[in-house]
Design an enzyme around this catalytic site. Structure first.
Site, PDB file in Angstrom:
ATOM      1  N   LEU A 153       0.842  -1.203   0.000  1.00 50.63           N
ATOM      2  CA  LEU A 153       0.000   0.000   0.000  1.00 50.63           C
ATOM      3  C   LEU A 153       0.871   1.244   0.000  1.00 50.63           C
ATOM      4  O   LEU A 153       1.754   1.379   0.835  1.00 50.63           O
ATOM      5  CB  LEU A 153      -0.882   0.015   1.256  1.00 50.63           C
ATOM      6  CG  LEU A 153      -1.713  -1.249   1.521  1.00 50.63           C
ATOM      7  CD1 LEU A 153      -2.544  -1.055   2.780  1.00 50.63           C
ATOM      8  CD2 LEU A 153      -2.589  -1.582   0.331  1.00 50.63           C
ATOM      9  N   ASN A 208      10.061  -3.035  -2.826  1.00 52.32           N
ATOM     10  CA  ASN A 208      10.312  -1.666  -2.373  1.00 52.32           C
ATOM     11  C   ASN A 208      11.683  -1.174  -2.785  1.00 52.32           C
ATOM     12  O   ASN A 208      11.834  -0.045  -3.242  1.00 52.32           O
ATOM     13  CB  ASN A 208      10.172  -1.595  -0.846  1.00 52.32           C
ATOM     14  CG  ASN A 208       8.814  -1.038  -0.464  1.00 52.32           C
ATOM     15  OD1 ASN A 208       7.916  -0.958  -1.308  1.00 52.32           O
ATOM     16  ND2 ASN A 208       8.660  -0.632   0.781  1.00 52.32           N
ATOM     17  N   CYS A 260       8.696   4.278   4.692  1.00 53.21           N
ATOM     18  CA  CYS A 260       8.934   2.936   4.134  1.00 53.21           C
ATOM     19  C   CYS A 260      10.260   2.803   3.402  1.00 53.21           C
ATOM     20  O   CYS A 260      11.120   2.047   3.816  1.00 53.21           O
ATOM     21  CB  CYS A 260       7.793   2.560   3.200  1.00 53.21           C
ATOM     22  SG  CYS A 260       6.268   2.304   4.064  1.00 53.21           S
TER      23      CYS A 260
HETATM   24  C1  UDX Z   1       6.007   2.740  -0.689  1.00 55.89           C
HETATM   25  C2  UDX Z   1       5.675   1.693  -1.734  1.00 55.89           C
HETATM   26  O1  UDX Z   1       5.274   2.346  -2.941  1.00 55.89           O
HETATM   27  C3  UDX Z   1       4.536   0.804  -1.230  1.00 55.89           C
HETATM   28  O2  UDX Z   1       4.275  -0.205  -2.172  1.00 55.89           O
HETATM   29  C4  UDX Z   1       4.966   0.182   0.098  1.00 55.89           C
HETATM   30  O3  UDX Z   1       3.935  -0.645   0.618  1.00 55.89           O
HETATM   31  C5  UDX Z   1       5.289   1.272   1.099  1.00 55.89           C
HETATM   32  O4  UDX Z   1       6.321   2.123   0.577  1.00 55.89           O
HETATM   33  P1  UDX Z   1       5.082   5.057   0.111  1.00 55.89           P
HETATM   34  O5  UDX Z   1       6.368   5.121   0.886  1.00 55.89           O
HETATM   35  O6  UDX Z   1       3.800   5.336   0.804  1.00 55.89           O
HETATM   36  O7  UDX Z   1       4.900   3.567  -0.547  1.00 55.89           O
HETATM   37  O8  UDX Z   1       5.201   6.136  -1.045  1.00 55.89           O
HETATM   38  P2  UDX Z   1       5.622   6.095  -2.580  1.00 55.89           P
HETATM   39  O9  UDX Z   1       4.482   6.568  -3.367  1.00 55.89           O
HETATM   40  O10 UDX Z   1       6.219   4.791  -2.921  1.00 55.89           O
HETATM   41  O11 UDX Z   1       6.780   7.232  -2.647  1.00 55.89           O
HETATM   42  C6  UDX Z   1       7.926   7.075  -1.822  1.00 55.89           C
HETATM   43  C7  UDX Z   1       8.828   8.293  -2.045  1.00 55.89           C
HETATM   44  O12 UDX Z   1       9.340   8.294  -3.391  1.00 55.89           O
HETATM   45  C8  UDX Z   1       8.139   9.637  -1.835  1.00 55.89           C
HETATM   46  O13 UDX Z   1       9.012  10.495  -1.109  1.00 55.89           O
HETATM   47  C9  UDX Z   1       7.958  10.155  -3.262  1.00 55.89           C
HETATM   48  O14 UDX Z   1       8.010  11.585  -3.310  1.00 55.89           O
HETATM   49  C10 UDX Z   1       9.172   9.579  -3.969  1.00 55.89           C
HETATM   50  N1  UDX Z   1       9.000   9.389  -5.413  1.00 55.89           N
HETATM   51  C11 UDX Z   1       8.044   8.547  -5.868  1.00 55.89           C
HETATM   52  C12 UDX Z   1       9.875  10.039  -6.291  1.00 55.89           C
HETATM   53  O15 UDX Z   1      10.742  10.803  -5.883  1.00 55.89           O
HETATM   54  N2  UDX Z   1       9.750   9.829  -7.634  1.00 55.89           N
HETATM   55  C13 UDX Z   1       8.802   8.988  -8.133  1.00 55.89           C
HETATM   56  O16 UDX Z   1       8.732   8.837  -9.354  1.00 55.89           O
HETATM   57  C14 UDX Z   1       7.912   8.332  -7.228  1.00 55.89           C
END
Ligand code: UDX
Length: 429
Positions: A153, A208, A260
């Site tokens: 998630l 992840n 995460c």
């Molecule tokens: C993540 C995983 O996506 C999810 O599957 C797992 O269960 C928990 O960890 P989350 O940490 O909630 O989810 O956020 P996510 O949308 O994955 O983004 C994580 C970080 O990456 C954020 O700081 C976001 O700004 C950054 N990000 C995301 C980028 O810098 N570039 C991108 O293209 C996508």
């Protein structure tokens, strides 16, 4: 089917509400009495789009309730999910004390066959330890199965990610609990992968860390684009159209944060080490992410020259859009670094200001996005909230001492900003 979920955090509460929504009877258990009372009173302790309606509707329908007692859950439900925190240890390892405590408490209440499902993100081989622990602390010889069922998630999208999962992963040592878990997830109509417990646990960390790798890869590409006059968004589009690569998670920016990725990446590096493998690739993913922050602060300093006493407006405090969560937020890190250099900060975030106040005691918190620019020497975009694209740039330019924007999330268009007379810097373009 009757389900108990131990731990009502981001994962436990969303999972419980979604299981209830598809017709199961769910009891969500938490040791934090105040959180249980808040939930029983109709309150929701976290912001997740769509969660409050889901919880309220299912409580009203009698499919979802809250309790402070693990025994209550174990007595009522055939399937018991463990969704308690697995926080990082100082050395990057994983603190499994909450998992062990819940396994022991479940063992103490077992009187008939139960399926214990580990949903928390745990190091590979934890499932085996949970099974040993329950066996050891069981009062009588009771039959049970342990299953690994990791969650995928994203914060801010958790409800939709669970209501329409890409896949359900079930790790089990025997076929007996698998059928029950398949029945549980049948209403979500998602592909189900059945494997052994260790593979299921590894799938979570592997997924992840691969997503984090994609982000660090495109951020490294952004550095090359800046050095060569290319455009990282064009490069991301160009490689992302290859279905073997995929466009998602190729948005260059401030790097990844949140509760995460940083934690899971460090944990996985540590787990590999303990398994005798030096995961140098993931160490570099982590290094690139740290360097991305340094590069961004340098970009601000290069643009402003002196940061001390400059009035800087920061758009965004949450670690990403669609959440109020500021844990390991790159946006907060930017604010704290600027404050340490003597900048005078005005900050705005659609949802995370309450949670950020304790972290930024000297900042001015501005309710209205379009008031942020007042008196500022520069604007910094730190979180990818889509609404920031609606910023009234004409008004901002009038309110600022000089129209300067450093965009850490590539939300604005360089040509448009130049036409409006802004000194505009962004990432990889
Ligand atoms: C993540 C995983 O996506 C999810 O599957 C797992 O269960 C928990 O960890 P989350 O940490 O909630 O989810 O956020 P996510 O949308 O994955 O983004 C994580 C970080 O990456 C954020 O700081 C976001 O700004 C950054 N990000 C995301 C980028 O810098 N570039 C991108 O293209 C996508």
């Amino acid at each position: 089917m009757d389900i108990a979920i131990i731990g009502t955090g981001y994962v436990g509460l969303v999972t419980g509400a979604c299981f209830a929504e598809v017709g199961h009877r769910v009891v969500c258990v938490d040791s934090d009495e105040s959180k249980v009372r808040l939930l029983q009173g109709g309150g929701i302790p976290i912001y997740e789009p769509g969660l409050d309606e889901l919880v309220r509707a299912n409580v009203a329908a009698g499919r979802l309730r809250f309790s402070g007692s693990v025994r209550d859950g174990v007595e009522e439900a055939l399937v018991i999910f463990i969704a308690v925190p697995t926080p990082p240890l100082p050395d990057g390892g994983v603190d499994l004390s909450f998992i062990e405590a819940v396994a022991r408490e479940i063992a103490g209440c077992l009187t008939e066959y139960r399926i214990v499902v580990d949903k928390s993100t745990v190091p590979v081989k934890t499932g085996e330890k949970v099974a040993e622990t329950i066996k050891r602390y069981c009062k009588s010889r009771v039959d049970f199965d342990v299953v690994s069922n990791p969650e995928f998630l994203r914060e801010g999208f958790a409800v939709q990610d669970l209501m329409r999962p890409d896949r359900v992963v079930i790790g089990a040592r025997s076929p007996r609990p698998v059928q029950r878990l398949k029945e549980l997830y049948a209403p979500f109509q998602a592909p189900v992968i059945v494997t052994d417990i260790n593979s299921a646990e590894l799938i979570k960390h592997a997924a992840n860390s691969f997503l984090a790798l994609k982000i660090s890869y495109i951020n490294a590409m952004a550095a090359l684009c800046e050095a060569s006059g290319a455009n990282v968004q064009e490069v991301a589009n160009g490689i992302g159209m290859d279905k073997r690569i995929g466009r998602a998670f190729l948005d260059a920016g401030l790097g990844f944060g949140g509760s995460c990725f940083p934690k899971d990446l460090s944990a996985f590096i540590k787990i590999a080490e303990q398994l005798g493998y030096d995961f140098a690739l993931l160490k570099e993913v982590r290094n690139i992410n740290a360097q991305q922050m340094d590069r961004f602060i340098r970009k601000i300093a290069d643009t402003l020259w002196v940061i001390k006493d400059k009035r800087i407006g920061v758009l965004g405090l949450a670690f990403k859009q669609n959440t109020d969560d500021v844990r390991q937020s790159p946006a907060i890190e930017v604010c704290q670094r600027l404050a340490r250099e003597g900048a005078i900060l005005r900050v705005h975030d659609p949802r995370a200001m309450e949670k950020a106040k304790a972290l930024l005691p000297d900042a001015t918190f501005v309710e209205e996005m379009n008031d942020l620019a007042e008196g500022c020497d520069a604007l910094v975009v730190a979180t990818e909230w889509p609404e920031f694209k609606q910023l009234d740039l004409d008004r901002a330019r009038r309110l600022m001492t000089h129209p300067i924007m450093i965009d850490g999330r590539n939300l604005f268009d360089p040509n448009e900003m130049e036409r409006l007379g802004f000194i505009y810097k962004s990432i990889g373009r």
